[in-house]
Design an enzyme around this catalytic site. Structure first.
Site, PDB file in Angstrom:
ATOM      1  N   PRO A   9      10.456  -3.129  -1.517  1.00  0.00           N
ATOM      2  CG  PRO A   9      11.601  -4.701   0.555  1.00  0.00           C
ATOM      3  CD  PRO A   9      11.545  -3.962  -0.452  1.00  0.00           C
ATOM      4  CG  ASN A  10       7.620  -1.126   3.703  1.00  0.00           C
ATOM      5  OD1 ASN A  10       6.575  -1.303   3.997  1.00  0.00           O
ATOM      6  ND2 ASN A  10       8.391  -0.411   4.563  1.00  0.00           N
ATOM      7  NE  ARG A  17       6.702   4.586   2.804  1.00  0.00           N
ATOM      8  CZ  ARG A  17       7.929   4.082   2.595  1.00  0.00           C
ATOM      9  NH1 ARG A  17       8.757   3.522   0.937  1.00  0.00           N
ATOM     10  NH2 ARG A  17       9.327   3.797   3.940  1.00  0.00           N
ATOM     11  CE1 TYR A  22      10.992   8.004  -0.130  1.00  0.00           C
ATOM     12  CE2 TYR A  22       9.133   7.073   1.684  1.00  0.00           C
ATOM     13  CZ  TYR A  22      10.088   6.904   1.248  1.00  0.00           C
ATOM     14  OH  TYR A  22      10.929   6.009   2.526  1.00  0.00           O
ATOM     15  CG  ASN A  76      13.326   2.764  -4.929  1.00  0.00           C
ATOM     16  OD1 ASN A  76      13.620   2.260  -3.745  1.00  0.00           O
ATOM     17  ND2 ASN A  76      13.294   3.977  -4.658  1.00  0.00           N
ATOM     18  CB  ALA A  79      14.465  -1.167   3.614  1.00  0.00           C
ATOM     19  CD  GLU A 100      22.008   1.861  -5.144  1.00  0.00           C
ATOM     20  OE1 GLU A 100      21.211   2.482  -4.339  1.00  0.00           O
ATOM     21  OE2 GLU A 100      22.745   1.188  -4.871  1.00  0.00           O
ATOM     22  CG  HIS A 102      17.590   5.157  -3.428  1.00  0.00           C
ATOM     23  ND1 HIS A 102      17.323   3.767  -3.043  1.00  0.00           N
ATOM     24  CD2 HIS A 102      19.080   4.869  -3.961  1.00  0.00           C
ATOM     25  CE1 HIS A 102      18.475   3.193  -2.210  1.00  0.00           C
ATOM     26  NE2 HIS A 102      19.117   3.790  -3.298  1.00  0.00           N
ATOM     27  NE  ARG A 109      15.074   9.472   4.657  1.00  0.00           N
ATOM     28  CZ  ARG A 109      14.585   8.982   4.809  1.00  0.00           C
ATOM     29  NH1 ARG A 109      14.271   7.883   3.032  1.00  0.00           N
ATOM     30  NH2 ARG A 109      14.156   8.530   5.139  1.00  0.00           N
TER      31      ARG A 109
END
Length: 148
Positions: A9-10, A17, A22, A76, A79, A100, A102, A109
C-alpha cells in the site's frame, strides 16, 4: 533467475510520495541500481514488478509466484508489514526466499512504535531498511548471493 519485486500500500507513488522520507526516485530507477550494486552477477536476472494497495491482491500474487517458479522475492509490504498475519502465513508456506525491504529506517521512527514491529520478519531471510531505493538492489544482491 526471476525475482519478484513487490510493493504494498501507498508505494505506487514512489518518487512523488513524501520525498523527504522515501526519496525522489521511482521504481523505474531500480534496474540501473541493481546493475550498479550487483555488477555482472545481475546479468540474466529478470525483475518482475508488482504493486497493490490491497492485501488480498498481494497474497494472490505471492501464490502465483510459487506456481510460476519465481526464484526470489523482494518485498516492501508497506504498512502491512506491521499488521498482516495473512502475508506472514503466505510467506511461510510458499517456500520462496524473500528479503523484506523498507525505504526508511523503520526502527528509527520512534514517533510510531508500531513501525518497529514486523509480522512478516520471521518468514524472510533478511531485512534491509533505511537505504532508500538502494535497499531493493541490496536485496537482489542478497538473493543472488544466496543462490550462488
Amino acid at each position: 533467475m526471476r525475482i519478484l519485486v513487490m510493493n504494498g500500500p501507498n508505494l505506487g507513488a514512489l518518487g512523488e510520495r513524501q520525498p523527504e522520507i522515501y526519496g525522489s526516485q521511482g521504481m523505474d530507477a531500480l534496474p540501473a541500481l541493481v546493475r550498479a550494486v550487483c555488477g555482472g552477477s545481475a546479468d540474466g536476472v529478470d525483475l518482475v514488478f508488482y504493486q497493490s494497495n490491497h492485501e488480498g491482491e498481494l497474497l494472490d500474487r505471492l501464490e502465483a509466484a510459487r506456481r510460476e517458479g519465481v526464484d526470489g522475492i523482494v518485498l516492501n509490504a508497506g504498512a502491512l508489514t506491521h499488521t498482516s498475519l495473512a502475508l506472514a502465513d503466505c510467506l511461510a508456506w510458499i517456500g520462496i526466499p524473500c528479503v523484506e525491504v523498507h525505504i526508511s529506517n523503520v526502527f528509527a521512527r520512534t514517533d510510531q512504535p508500531l513501525r518497529r514491529q514486523s509480522l512478516i520478519g520471521g518468514q524472510v531471510i533478511g531485512v534491509i531498511a533505511g537505504f532508500g531505493l538502494t535497499g531493493y538492489a541490496l536485496a537482489v544482491a542478497a538473493l543472488l548471493q544466496r543462490r550462488a
